[in-house]
Structure formats: structure tokens, C-alpha cells
Design an enzyme around this catalytic site. Structure first.
Site, short mmCIF file in Angstrom:
data_model
loop_
_atom_site.label_atom_id
_atom_site.label_comp_id
_atom_site.label_asym_id
_atom_site.label_seq_id
_atom_site.Cartn_x
_atom_site.Cartn_y
_atom_site.Cartn_z
N LYS A 95 39.45 74.34 0.50
CA LYS A 95 40.71 73.61 0.66
C LYS A 95 40.45 72.53 1.70
O LYS A 95 40.27 72.86 2.88
CB LYS A 95 41.82 74.55 1.14
CG LYS A 95 42.25 75.59 0.11
CD LYS A 95 43.24 76.58 0.73
CE LYS A 95 43.83 77.51 -0.30
NZ LYS A 95 44.60 78.62 0.34
N GLU B 53 54.04 77.22 -7.37
CA GLU B 53 52.82 76.79 -8.05
C GLU B 53 52.95 76.84 -9.57
O GLU B 53 51.96 76.79 -10.29
CB GLU B 53 51.64 77.64 -7.58
CG GLU B 53 51.41 77.47 -6.08
CD GLU B 53 50.21 78.23 -5.55
OE1 GLU B 53 49.50 78.86 -6.35
OE2 GLU B 53 49.99 78.18 -4.33
#
EC number: 4.2.1.11
Length: 436
Positions: free
Chosen positions: A347, A208
Site C-alpha cells: 500500500k 469496498e
């Protein structure tokens, strides 16, 4: 406005693993969406359909999901009106027929759901964020506080850190452009601090975009953040958020949490193994010594009693349910009934349709919970969540460090939206008060 063509293909995500991309064509053009995937996934998430053929991509291929779009979902969507988002999502859920989208795959269904929405925005002649606001009845829009995952541990890193993410959140900025600059400057300072303490290799970045220095534990990681924030000149303007992903270091048999799970047994301090009260004390102590505003997944995904105890006693923290809630309206209702947290992580691929995602966000906002939109660790160049977080007035987003294009494309899209809207307010210190 009717769907003329639906086509799916297998592409690669930011980790080099296959994922699905869906294109929907109408009279207005072709609209494409890519679906992300996670590394630490909650057991209650909708099914991400993978091929399981070990000879191909180690079993991670998505040709079955692609075929399901091209031969089952696609033909059913032909001729349908893209403005009927809820109706088409419901049709795809029924076409699947399972309670977890295990037959057709949440990845297959979501790719279609997102592309339908993009096509509908074009039909209305609106930018995606404005169409999302109209579709869900949101009158207000706010630029979100971005939460940048700059130190990685847990399932995302090869260091000894049990907890997964340590984030910087520029709540003291006056607008989104400034927030992004503050974070980028702090990130560069963190790189300098880490290089000086741990050497050049420690500044390699993870999935990330964050760093994964070989720190001994959470306090050492938090010390690095505080030092970098001070070095950048933003003490008091940048707060810290943590994603503990505690399911990853929970022992189901002993009912204990092992903060030394990644440390070899012969080198491990036994005091790193905590019961619920011990872990709560640990979090509270962090809060006393560091500017921690938000803690995500502080306990395992089915340790409801621990979640309730922490929320009742320490609700001054934003307590975010991710693995606990998996963007699922039914799980969110359970958490509300049990007073298990005070914020939800969104999400879209955990639930698999936009309509269900909208329902989850609406429930949280009506309850006065915080709402944080999120990427996954396996990302693509798709920027849908940037428009979603503004259109649905979520006020918070996490989509990685200010590094790696699949992360920055979301932040850059948010800068474009802010520029386009002009005098749109920035959530700032009010980031936890999401409004329907």
C-alpha cells in the site's frame, strides 16, 4: 523535464472524507495524483497528516498537508528533473526530517512522489506501467490475479463478522479479461444468494463494494462464497483469500483473539475467544473445508511468535503481512529474519514514497515471497496501482469488489493494459511466485 509548478488541493475520497491531490506541471503538461486512506490502519504506518480541527470535516481535513506541499515541498521541487525519482523522494524525506513523515505528512509526500513519476513517464513517452518497469529494472511483466473483496466484516461493516475481508480470486482464468468476467458473474450470483437468505437490505454494499450480510461468523461467509462460485459455474477455478485484520479483534491484556468481538456479551459463545493455537486450528480447519489460498493479517501486528509458528507449520497458505509490515523495508527485513510470513501487501500510502515502495517489493521478490498490490478502503479515481502491479510484476492485486467506480477504475485500467500489451501472460495459478 524540469518541474515548473506544484499545486495541491483538498478533495474528497470515496467515503466522503478529505484527502489530498497533487498536480505537477512540466513542459509535457500537468500530471495529477490522488492519495487514498485506510480504515483499519497499522500502528507502524507513516503518518497521514490530518488537521484535527473538529469544526471542519470532524477533524479529518488535510489543509495542513496541502499547505506543506504548496509552501514547503513544492518550492523545493521547482526546477528539478522528474527523471530523478529516487533523488527527489530522498529530498522530500529529508525535508520532513522525521522517521515516520509526521512533519509534512506521508499523504503530502506521496502525492508529489506519484505525480513526479507520471511526469517522468510522459517525459520518456512511455505508458506509466512501462516506465515503472524501466525505472525498477523489471524485464518481465505479468497480468495479476485480481482478488475481489465481496463479503465485508470487521472495521468495514456493521455485521457480527470479526474478520474483515473475504475475497474471490480467479486463478483458473486464462487472461485478465476472463478473470474479471468470472469475478463479476460470481459477484452477481452472490448477490442473488444473499438476497434469498437475508433479504434485500443485505445486498447493500460496503466501502469496498462488497456485501455485509448479517452472518454469524467466518464459516457462514465462506459457505456463501462457495455457493456463489458453484452457481456461477467456477468451482475449482476461483480460490478464496481472507484478510482477517486480526489486530482489530486482539485483546492486548489477555493476549487472546475474540472472534465474537462484535457480538453483545450476553449473546456471545465463550468458545469464540481463542488463544494462538486455537486460532491457528481455526484457520487450518477453514483450509480443509474451503478452497482458501491466502490469509492476510492472521494475527496482531506485533504478535511475532504467532506469525512465526503459523508460517513454519502452515506455509502452504500464502500468509500475507499488511499491518505487520506496512510496506516498510525495515519491517519486511524483521519479518524475514523471524520467518514471520511469506508474502507482503503493498500500500503506497503506508510508507509515503515510491522509492521506498520499490525497495520493499524488490526485497520480497528476491526472497521469493508473494507480492500483492492493494487499494485502501477510502479510495479515489486514481489508477496508479494498476500500472504499478504490472510494471513491477507483482502478480496479485486487491482493489475491492467489481462494484463502485473507485474500485472498477483500477480493474478497467488493467483491462486496457492487457489489451495494449497483447500476448502478456496471466499469473493464474502461479500468482504467489513474484519475480524481481
Amino acid at each position: 523535464m524540469s518541474i515548473q509548478k506544484v499545486h495541491a488541493r483538498e478533495i474528497l475520497d470515496s467515503r466522503g472524507n478529505p484527502t489530498i491531490e497533487v498536480e505537477i506541471t512540466t513542459g509535457k503538461g500537468m500530471f495529477r495524483s490522488c492519495v487514498p486512506s485506510g480504515a483499519s490502519t497499522g500502528v507502524h504506518e507513516a503518518v497521514e497528516l490530518r488537521d484535527g480541527d473538529k469544526k471542519r470535516y470532524g477533524g479529518k481535513g488535510v489543509l495542513k498537508a496541502v499547505e506543506n506541499v504548496n509552501t514547503i515541498i513544492g518550492p523545493a521541487l521547482l526546477g528539478k528533473n522528474v527523471l530523478n525519482q529516487a533523488e527527489l523522494d530522498e529530498m522530500m524525506i529529508k525535508l520532513d526530517g522525521t522517521n515516520n513523515k509526521g512533519k509534512l505528512g506521508a499523504n503530502a509526500i506521496l502525492g508529489c512522489s506519484m505525480s513526479i513519476c507520471r511526469a517522468a513517464a510522459a517525459e520518456k513517452g512511455l505508458p506509466l506501467y512501462k516506465y515503472l518497469a524501466e525505472l525498477t529494472g523489471h524485464k518481465e511483466m505479468t497480468m495479476p490475479v485480481p482478488c475481489f473483496n465481496v463479503i465485508n466484516g470487521g472495521a468495514h461493516a456493521g455485521n457480527a463478522l470479526a474478520m474483515q475481508e473475504f475475497m474471490i480470486c480467479p486463478t483458473g482464468a486464462t487472461n485478465f479479461h476472463e478473470a474479471l468476467r468470472m469475478a463479476a458473474e460470481t459477484y452477481q450470483c452472490l448477490k442473488v444468494v444473499i438476497k434469498a437468505k437475508y433479504g434485500q437490505d443485505a445486498t447493500n454494499v460496503g466501502d469496498e463494494g462488497g456485501f455485509a450480510p448479517n452472518v454469524s461468523g467466518a464459516r457462514e461467509a465462506l459457505d456463501l462464497l462457495v455457493e456463489a462460485i458453484a452457481k456461477a459455474g467456477y468451482t475449482g477455478k476461483i480460490e478464496i483469500a481472507m484478510d482477517c485484520a486480526a489486530s482489530e479483534f486482539y485483546n492486548e491484556e489477555t493476549k487472546k483473539y475474540d472472534l465474537g468481538k462484535k457480538i453483545p456479551a450476553d449473546k456471545k459463545d465463550p468458545s469464540l475467544v481463542k488463544d494462538v493455537d486455537g486460532l491457528i486450528a481455526e484457520y487450518v480447519d477453514y483450509g480443509k473445508h474451503y478452497p482458501i489460498a491466502s490469509i492476510e493479517d492472521p494475527f496482531a501486528e506485533d504478535d511475532w511468535a504467532a506469525w512465526n509458528k503459523f508460517t513454519v507449520e502452515h506455509g502452504n497458505f500464502q500468509i500475507v503481512g499488511d499491518d505487520l509490515l506496512v510496506t516498510n523495508p525495515a519491517r519486511v527485513q524483521m519479518a524475514m529474519d523471524k520467518n514471520a510470513c511469506n508474502s507482503v501487501l503493498i500500500k503506497v500510502n503506508q510508507i509515503g514514497t515510491l522509492t521506498e515502495t520499490f525497495k520493499t517489493i524488490k526485497m520480497a521478490q528476491e526472497k521469493g515471497w508473494g507480492v500483492m498490490a492493494s487499494h485502501r478502503s477510502g479510495e479515489t479515481e486514481d489508477t496508479f496501482i494498476a500500472d504499478l502491479v504490472v510494471g513491477l510484476n507483482c502478480k496479485q492485486i486487491k482493489t475491492g469488489a467489481p462494484c463502485r467506480s473507485e474500485r472498477l477504475c483500477k480493474y478497467n485500467q488493467l483491462m486496457r493494459i492487457e489489451e495494449e500489451l497483447g500476448n502478456i501472460p496471466y499469473a493464474g495459478k502461479n500468482w504467489r511466485n513474484s519475480t524481481a
